[in-house]
Write a protein that holds these residues in place. Structure first.
Motif, PDB file in Angstrom:
ATOM      1  N   LEU A 110      42.726  26.767  57.674  1.00 10.54           N
ATOM      2  CA  LEU A 110      41.485  27.119  58.354  1.00 10.54           C
ATOM      3  C   LEU A 110      39.677  26.861  58.651  1.00 10.54           C
ATOM      4  CD1 LEU A 110      43.621  30.958  56.697  1.00 10.54           C
ATOM      5  CD2 LEU A 110      43.340  29.559  59.103  1.00 10.54           C
ATOM      6  N   GLY A 111      39.512  26.180  57.925  1.00  2.50           N
ATOM      7  CA  GLY A 111      38.180  25.961  57.996  1.00  2.50           C
ATOM      8  C   GLY A 111      37.591  26.940  57.113  1.00  2.50           C
ATOM      9  N   GLY A 112      35.912  26.784  57.322  1.00  3.68           N
ATOM     10  CA  GLY A 112      34.833  28.049  57.541  1.00  3.68           C
ATOM     11  C   GLY A 112      35.497  28.773  56.347  1.00  3.68           C
ATOM     12  N   LEU A 113      35.950  28.426  55.065  1.00  9.70           N
ATOM     13  CA  LEU A 113      36.581  29.480  53.944  1.00  9.70           C
ATOM     14  C   LEU A 113      35.960  28.250  52.332  1.00  9.70           C
ATOM     15  CD1 LEU A 113      39.683  30.359  54.857  1.00  9.70           C
ATOM     16  CD2 LEU A 113      37.100  31.192  54.764  1.00  9.70           C
ATOM     17  N   ARG A 114      35.566  28.818  51.597  1.00  9.97           N
ATOM     18  CA  ARG A 114      35.124  27.970  50.365  1.00  9.97           C
ATOM     19  C   ARG A 114      35.850  28.681  49.072  1.00  9.97           C
ATOM     20  NH1 ARG A 114      30.182  30.341  47.809  1.00  9.97           N
ATOM     21  NH2 ARG A 114      29.210  31.506  49.430  1.00  9.97           N
ATOM     22  N   LEU A 115      36.244  27.897  48.342  1.00  8.65           N
ATOM     23  CA  LEU A 115      36.029  28.594  46.794  1.00  8.65           C
ATOM     24  C   LEU A 115      34.877  29.141  45.837  1.00  8.65           C
ATOM     25  CD1 LEU A 115      38.306  27.880  47.714  1.00  8.65           C
ATOM     26  CD2 LEU A 115      39.761  27.407  45.112  1.00  8.65           C
ATOM     27  N   LEU A 116      35.026  30.017  45.198  1.00  8.27           N
ATOM     28  CA  LEU A 116      33.571  30.423  44.317  1.00  8.27           C
ATOM     29  C   LEU A 116      33.496  29.061  43.130  1.00  8.27           C
ATOM     30  CD1 LEU A 116      33.180  34.235  44.491  1.00  8.27           C
ATOM     31  CD2 LEU A 116      31.907  32.509  45.776  1.00  8.27           C
ATOM     32  N   PRO A 117      33.225  28.801  42.417  1.00  2.64           N
ATOM     33  CA  PRO A 117      33.295  27.784  41.569  1.00  2.64           C
ATOM     34  C   PRO A 117      33.861  28.407  39.862  1.00  2.64           C
ATOM     35  CG  PRO A 117      31.094  27.649  41.927  1.00  2.64           C
ATOM     36  CD  PRO A 117      31.403  29.647  42.620  1.00  2.64           C
ATOM     37  N   GLY A 118      34.499  27.954  39.345  1.00  6.25           N
ATOM     38  CA  GLY A 118      34.824  27.810  38.313  1.00  6.25           C
ATOM     39  C   GLY A 118      36.150  28.571  38.396  1.00  6.25           C
ATOM     40  N   ARG A 119      36.781  29.709  37.453  1.00  5.83           N
ATOM     41  CA  ARG A 119      37.859  30.425  37.625  1.00  5.83           C
ATOM     42  C   ARG A 119      38.357  31.775  37.277  1.00  5.83           C
ATOM     43  NH1 ARG A 119      40.841  26.953  32.395  1.00  5.83           N
ATOM     44  NH2 ARG A 119      39.916  27.927  30.950  1.00  5.83           N
ATOM     45  N   PHE A 120      38.330  32.771  37.214  1.00  6.60           N
ATOM     46  CA  PHE A 120      38.397  34.395  36.848  1.00  6.60           C
ATOM     47  C   PHE A 120      39.820  34.426  36.239  1.00  6.60           C
ATOM     48  CE2 PHE A 120      40.725  35.556  40.393  1.00  6.60           C
ATOM     49  CZ  PHE A 120      42.273  36.094  40.111  1.00  6.60           C
ATOM     50  N   MET A 121      40.649  33.928  36.263  1.00  7.52           N
ATOM     51  CA  MET A 121      41.238  33.773  34.442  1.00  7.52           C
ATOM     52  C   MET A 121      42.179  32.701  34.582  1.00  7.52           C
ATOM     53  SD  MET A 121      44.603  36.517  36.607  1.00  7.52           S
ATOM     54  CE  MET A 121      45.733  36.748  35.060  1.00  7.52           C
ATOM     55  N   VAL A 122      42.968  32.784  33.836  1.00  9.81           N
ATOM     56  CA  VAL A 122      44.490  31.518  33.808  1.00  9.81           C
ATOM     57  C   VAL A 122      45.127  32.032  33.498  1.00  9.81           C
ATOM     58  CG1 VAL A 122      44.795  29.293  31.897  1.00  9.81           C
ATOM     59  CG2 VAL A 122      42.344  30.431  32.222  1.00  9.81           C
ATOM     60  N   GLU A 154      45.220  28.119  37.348  1.00  7.47           N
ATOM     61  CA  GLU A 154      43.806  28.802  37.735  1.00  7.47           C
ATOM     62  C   GLU A 154      43.979  29.885  38.487  1.00  7.47           C
ATOM     63  OE1 GLU A 154      40.640  25.963  36.033  1.00  7.47           O
ATOM     64  OE2 GLU A 154      41.524  25.578  37.122  1.00  7.47           O
ATOM     65  N   GLY A 155      43.361  31.254  38.089  1.00  6.39           N
ATOM     66  CA  GLY A 155      43.395  32.009  39.108  1.00  6.39           C
ATOM     67  C   GLY A 155      41.835  32.023  39.385  1.00  6.39           C
ATOM     68  N   ALA A 156      41.534  32.007  40.959  1.00  8.27           N
ATOM     69  CA  ALA A 156      40.165  31.922  41.880  1.00  8.27           C
ATOM     70  C   ALA A 156      40.105  32.775  42.481  1.00  8.27           C
ATOM     71  CB  ALA A 156      39.885  30.767  42.315  1.00  8.27           C
ATOM     72  N   TYR A 157      38.648  32.381  43.011  1.00  9.57           N
ATOM     73  CA  TYR A 157      38.303  33.792  44.379  1.00  9.57           C
ATOM     74  C   TYR A 157      37.750  32.503  45.353  1.00  9.57           C
ATOM     75  CZ  TYR A 157      37.624  37.672  41.044  1.00  9.57           C
ATOM     76  OH  TYR A 157      38.052  39.263  40.344  1.00  9.57           O
ATOM     77  N   LEU A 158      37.959  32.887  46.590  1.00  9.34           N
ATOM     78  CA  LEU A 158      38.047  32.743  47.654  1.00  9.34           C
ATOM     79  C   LEU A 158      36.588  33.652  48.775  1.00  9.34           C
ATOM     80  CD1 LEU A 158      39.828  30.415  50.441  1.00  9.34           C
ATOM     81  CD2 LEU A 158      39.318  31.979  51.084  1.00  9.34           C
ATOM     82  N   VAL A 159      36.213  32.798  49.516  1.00 12.14           N
ATOM     83  CA  VAL A 159      34.968  33.867  50.311  1.00 12.14           C
ATOM     84  C   VAL A 159      34.878  32.773  51.600  1.00 12.14           C
ATOM     85  CG1 VAL A 159      34.114  34.490  48.529  1.00 12.14           C
ATOM     86  CG2 VAL A 159      33.172  32.729  48.950  1.00 12.14           C
ATOM     87  N   ARG A 160      34.481  33.214  52.521  1.00 10.63           N
ATOM     88  CA  ARG A 160      33.873  33.102  53.406  1.00 10.63           C
ATOM     89  C   ARG A 160      32.839  31.591  53.452  1.00 10.63           C
ATOM     90  NH1 ARG A 160      36.033  37.566  54.999  1.00 10.63           N
ATOM     91  NH2 ARG A 160      37.076  37.901  56.238  1.00 10.63           N
ATOM     92  N   GLN A 161      32.396  30.517  54.185  1.00 15.70           N
ATOM     93  CA  GLN A 161      31.366  29.749  54.032  1.00 15.70           C
ATOM     94  C   GLN A 161      29.890  30.374  54.237  1.00 15.70           C
ATOM     95  OE1 GLN A 161      32.323  26.470  53.307  1.00 15.70           O
ATOM     96  NE2 GLN A 161      30.843  26.117  52.418  1.00 15.70           N
ATOM     97  N   ASP A 162      29.912  31.360  54.846  1.00 19.00           N
ATOM     98  CA  ASP A 162      28.088  32.368  54.834  1.00 19.00           C
ATOM     99  C   ASP A 162      29.035  33.532  53.921  1.00 19.00           C
ATOM    100  OD1 ASP A 162      30.190  34.118  56.102  1.00 19.00           O
ATOM    101  OD2 ASP A 162      28.728  34.612  58.451  1.00 19.00           O
ATOM    102  N   SER A 163      29.521  33.633  53.524  1.00 17.49           N
ATOM    103  CA  SER A 163      29.766  34.699  52.055  1.00 17.49           C
ATOM    104  C   SER A 163      27.913  34.603  51.139  1.00 17.49           C
ATOM    105  CB  SER A 163      30.898  34.864  51.409  1.00 17.49           C
ATOM    106  OG  SER A 163      30.161  36.093  50.259  1.00 17.49           O
ATOM    107  N   PRO A 164      27.528  35.780  50.971  1.00  8.66           N
ATOM    108  CA  PRO A 164      25.901  35.916  50.385  1.00  8.66           C
ATOM    109  C   PRO A 164      27.146  35.042  48.586  1.00  8.66           C
ATOM    110  CG  PRO A 164      26.850  38.103  50.635  1.00  8.66           C
ATOM    111  CD  PRO A 164      27.547  36.813  51.095  1.00  8.66           C
ATOM    112  N   LEU A 165      28.036  35.837  48.627  1.00  5.08           N
ATOM    113  CA  LEU A 165      28.433  35.173  46.717  1.00  5.08           C
ATOM    114  C   LEU A 165      29.171  33.861  46.696  1.00  5.08           C
ATOM    115  CD1 LEU A 165      31.789  37.702  47.039  1.00  5.08           C
ATOM    116  CD2 LEU A 165      29.429  38.589  46.516  1.00  5.08           C
ATOM    117  N   GLN A 166      27.687  33.540  45.649  1.00  3.69           N
ATOM    118  CA  GLN A 166      27.874  32.295  44.691  1.00  3.69           C
ATOM    119  C   GLN A 166      28.853  32.150  43.456  1.00  3.69           C
ATOM    120  OE1 GLN A 166      26.709  30.194  46.377  1.00  3.69           O
ATOM    121  NE2 GLN A 166      26.262  31.231  48.392  1.00  3.69           N
ATOM    122  N   ASP A 167      29.201  33.307  42.749  1.00  2.00           N
ATOM    123  CA  ASP A 167      29.462  33.908  41.162  1.00  2.00           C
ATOM    124  C   ASP A 167      30.917  34.205  41.353  1.00  2.00           C
ATOM    125  OD1 ASP A 167      29.355  34.434  37.996  1.00  2.00           O
ATOM    126  OD2 ASP A 167      28.829  32.472  38.352  1.00  2.00           O
TER     127      ASP A 167
END
Length: 247
Positions: A184-196, A104-117
Motif C-alpha cells: 500500500l505504501g505510506g505506512l511503517r511499523l513501530l520498532p520492536g514488538r508488543f508480544m511474542v 512476533e506481533g507488531a504495530y503499524l501506523v501511517r508514515q506521518d503518524s506521531p507515534l514512534q514507540d
C-alpha cells in the motif's frame, strides 16, 4: 524407525476414521492457499501430514479464514488437531502442546503518524485495529487500558480495515503488516514488538491424557529433528523462529 503409537491413542485422534486437521489461513506464516492448486500449504500443513503419517491414517483439512473459527472447530470436535497461538482463553476444552514456533506481533501506523514507540499506543483517543478472535485480539483485550480496540473480520484484513476506518494503529503478525506496508505504501511499523506469539498444536481435551502426551512428544521430536526449521525454510518464512525444547 517411527516411534509406535498405541492403537487406543490412534483411535482417540481419529473418531471419523481419519485425522481431521483444523487449518487457519489467517496467519500467513503458518498456512496459506497454494497459488496454483488452491489447496492449503505451509508449516501447519506439513506438520499435520507428518502426524497423520505417524498415526498411519488418512488426513482431511478443515480450513478456516480466521483463528477464532479454527479454535471453535477443535473445541466442538469438528476437528481432531489444530494449530493455535497459546492463550488462556483458548485453554478451555483444548490441550495444547509446547510451542513449536515463536512469532512476533507488531504495530503499524501511517508514515506521518506521531507515534514512534509501542508504549505510546495505549492512550485515550487512540483506535487500534486487530483481527477478530486472533491471539493479538485476545492479548490486547486484556492489556489495552485506554485505547479503543476495533476488530477486522480476519487478521489478513486488518490493514485494509485500518485504512478504511481511519484507525490510528494496526496490530498483528509482523510479516503480514510488512507485506501490507509494501503493498500500500505510506505506512511503517513501530520498532520492536508488543508480544511474542507461542504457536502450538492442540487437540480436544476429551481425547484424554495419552493423546495429549503423544501430540506433545510429536511436537518435541519435530523441533529437535529439524523438521520445523526445514519447513520454515522450505516455505520461505522469515521472522519466525523454532521454539526451544519444552522444559
Amino acid at each position: 524407525m517411527k516411534p509406535s503409537i498405541r492403537p487406543s491413542v490412534v483411535s482417540a485422534f481419529t473418531p471419523s476414521g481419519q485425522l481431521r486437521a483444523s487449518i487457519n489461513l489467517g496467519n500467513p506464516i503458518l498456512a496459506r492457499k497454494d497459488a496454483t492448486t488452491g489447496a492449503p500449504a505451509g508449516v501447519s500443513i506439513d506438520l499435520a501430514r507428518a502426524f497423520a503419517d505417524r498415526l498411519d491414517v488418512g488426513i482431511e483439512f478443515v480450513v478456516f479464514e480466521s483463528a477464532g473459527k479454527s479454535v471453535d472447530a477443535v473445541k466442538a470436535e469438528q476437528a481432531d488437531i489444530g494449530f493455535f497461538a497459546i492463550d488462556p482463553l483458548r485453554g478451555e476444552g483444548i490441550r495444547f502442546t509446547a510451542p513449536y514456533v515463536l512469532i512476533e506481533g507488531a504495530y503499524l501506523v501511517r508514515q506521518d503518524s506521531p507515534l514512534q514507540d509501542n508504549a505510546e499506543v495505549d492512550r485515550a483517543g487512540r483506535r487500534v485495529m486487530v483481527g477478530k478472535g486472533s491471539a493479538y485480539d485476545l492479548y490486547l483485550t486484556r492489556e489495552i487500558k485506554a485505547a479503543q480496540l476495533l476488530r477486522a473480520p480476519t487478521s489478513p484484513a486488518v490493514v485494509d480495515a485500518f485504512i478504511a476506518e481511519n484507525a490510528d494503529v494496526a496490530a498483528g503478525v509482523k510479516q503480514q503488516l510488512e507485506a501490507d506496508a509494501r503493498r500500500l505504501g505510506g505506512l511503517r511499523l513501530l520498532p520492536g514488538r508488543f508480544m511474542v506469539i507461542q504457536q502450538a498444536m492442540g487437540t480436544p481435551a476429551s481425547r484424554g491424557d495419552e493423546a495429549a502426551a503423544a501430540l506433545s512428544a510429536f511436537v518435541e521430536e519435530m523441533k529437535a529433528s529439524g523438521f520445523v526449521a526445514d519447513a520454515l525454510k522450505r516455505h520461505r518464512i522469515e521472522g519466525a523462529i523454532v521454539a526451544p525444547a519444552a522444559a
